[in-house]
Design a protein around this motif. Structure first.
Motif, short mmCIF file in Angstrom:
data_model
loop_
_atom_site.label_atom_id
_atom_site.label_comp_id
_atom_site.label_asym_id
_atom_site.label_seq_id
_atom_site.Cartn_x
_atom_site.Cartn_y
_atom_site.Cartn_z
N GLU A 100 0.83 -1.20 0.00
CA GLU A 100 0.00 0.00 0.00
C GLU A 100 0.86 1.25 0.00
O GLU A 100 0.57 2.23 -0.69
CB GLU A 100 -0.96 0.00 1.18
CG GLU A 100 -2.10 -0.98 1.01
CD GLU A 100 -3.03 -1.04 2.19
OE1 GLU A 100 -2.68 -0.54 3.28
OE2 GLU A 100 -4.11 -1.62 2.03
N LYS A 101 1.96 1.22 0.75
CA LYS A 101 2.87 2.36 0.79
C LYS A 101 3.53 2.56 -0.57
O LYS A 101 3.68 3.69 -1.03
CB LYS A 101 3.94 2.12 1.87
CG LYS A 101 4.88 3.27 2.06
CD LYS A 101 5.86 2.98 3.17
CE LYS A 101 6.86 4.10 3.33
NZ LYS A 101 7.85 3.82 4.35
N GLY B 71 1.01 4.20 -2.98
CA GLY B 71 0.56 5.54 -2.64
C GLY B 71 -0.93 5.66 -2.90
O GLY B 71 -1.71 4.82 -2.46
N ASN B 72 -1.35 6.67 -3.65
CA ASN B 72 -2.77 6.84 -3.93
C ASN B 72 -3.17 6.25 -5.28
O ASN B 72 -4.26 6.48 -5.76
CB ASN B 72 -3.16 8.32 -3.87
CG ASN B 72 -2.40 9.15 -4.88
OD1 ASN B 72 -1.51 8.66 -5.57
ND2 ASN B 72 -2.74 10.43 -4.96
N LYS B 73 -2.28 5.49 -5.92
CA LYS B 73 -2.56 4.85 -7.20
C LYS B 73 -2.95 3.39 -6.96
O LYS B 73 -2.80 2.89 -5.85
CB LYS B 73 -1.34 4.90 -8.11
CG LYS B 73 -0.90 6.31 -8.42
CD LYS B 73 0.34 6.31 -9.25
CE LYS B 73 0.81 7.73 -9.47
NZ LYS B 73 2.05 7.79 -10.20
N TRP B 74 -3.43 2.72 -7.99
CA TRP B 74 -3.75 1.30 -7.84
C TRP B 74 -2.93 0.42 -8.77
O TRP B 74 -3.05 -0.80 -8.76
CB TRP B 74 -5.24 1.02 -7.99
CG TRP B 74 -5.93 1.73 -9.11
CD1 TRP B 74 -6.54 2.95 -9.05
CD2 TRP B 74 -6.10 1.29 -10.44
NE1 TRP B 74 -7.05 3.29 -10.26
CE2 TRP B 74 -6.80 2.28 -11.15
CE3 TRP B 74 -5.71 0.15 -11.13
CZ2 TRP B 74 -7.13 2.17 -12.49
CZ3 TRP B 74 -6.05 0.03 -12.47
CH2 TRP B 74 -6.75 1.03 -13.12
N LYS C 107 1.29 0.25 -10.49
CA LYS C 107 2.62 0.87 -10.55
C LYS C 107 3.58 -0.08 -11.24
O LYS C 107 3.54 -1.29 -11.00
CB LYS C 107 3.11 1.18 -9.14
CG LYS C 107 4.43 1.92 -9.11
CD LYS C 107 4.81 2.33 -7.71
CE LYS C 107 6.07 3.16 -7.74
NZ LYS C 107 6.41 3.65 -6.43
N LYS D 133 -3.26 -3.16 -7.23
CA LYS D 133 -4.31 -3.36 -6.24
C LYS D 133 -5.61 -3.29 -7.03
O LYS D 133 -5.99 -2.23 -7.53
CB LYS D 133 -4.29 -2.30 -5.15
CG LYS D 133 -5.35 -2.55 -4.09
CD LYS D 133 -5.27 -1.54 -2.96
CE LYS D 133 -6.32 -1.85 -1.91
NZ LYS D 133 -6.31 -0.85 -0.83
N ASP E 180 -9.57 -5.14 -4.30
CA ASP E 180 -8.70 -4.80 -3.17
C ASP E 180 -7.62 -5.83 -2.88
O ASP E 180 -6.88 -5.67 -1.91
CB ASP E 180 -9.51 -4.50 -1.90
CG ASP E 180 -10.34 -3.25 -2.03
OD1 ASP E 180 -9.95 -2.35 -2.81
OD2 ASP E 180 -11.38 -3.15 -1.35
#
Length: 117
Positions: free
Chosen positions: A29-30, A33-36, A38, A53, A82
């Motif tokens: 999750e870190k 960040g605010n993306k799903w 990467k 995610k 999720d």
């Protein structure tokens, strides 16, 4: 409980595995960040990985595309909302240096990520 074992003998392996899984989720999750989705590492040399995610439950296509729009590799995943998924593109080892695009589509969501080799 009894006089010899109290409430039982703790299973330290099971406790460690639970805590390690929780730490892995926090780390993922870190990293996102605010993306799903990467890509890593950028720029890549021989291996290109994807951390995802899942934004919904269903089937998702993830493509490695060159600048001419040709699909170099396609990955199709059955995803659950999720949950975290990692995958790598094996063709990343054989492609030449340049700019590429990772395209994600799941029927509802679409996104693309620019990556360099």
């Amino acid at each position: 409980p009894d006089d010899r074992f109290g409430y039982g003998i703790p299973n330290m392996r099971k406790a460690y595995d639970i805590l390690a899984a929780q730490k892995l989720l926090r780390d993922m999750e870190k990293a996102l960040g605010n993306k799903w989705i990467k890509a890593f590492p950028v720029p890549f040399k021989s291996e290109l990985g994807i951390l995802l995610k899942a934004p919904l439950t269903g089937r998702a296509d993830i493509r490695l595309v060159d600048m001419a729009g040709r699909t170099l590799e396609l990955k199709t995943l059955d995803i659950t909302q999720d949950n975290f998924y990692t995958l790598s593109f094996s063709s990343a080892k054989t492609i030449s240096s340049g700019a590429y695009t990772i395209q994600y589509a799941d029927g509802k969501n679409k996104t693309s990520i620019q990556v360099l080799k």
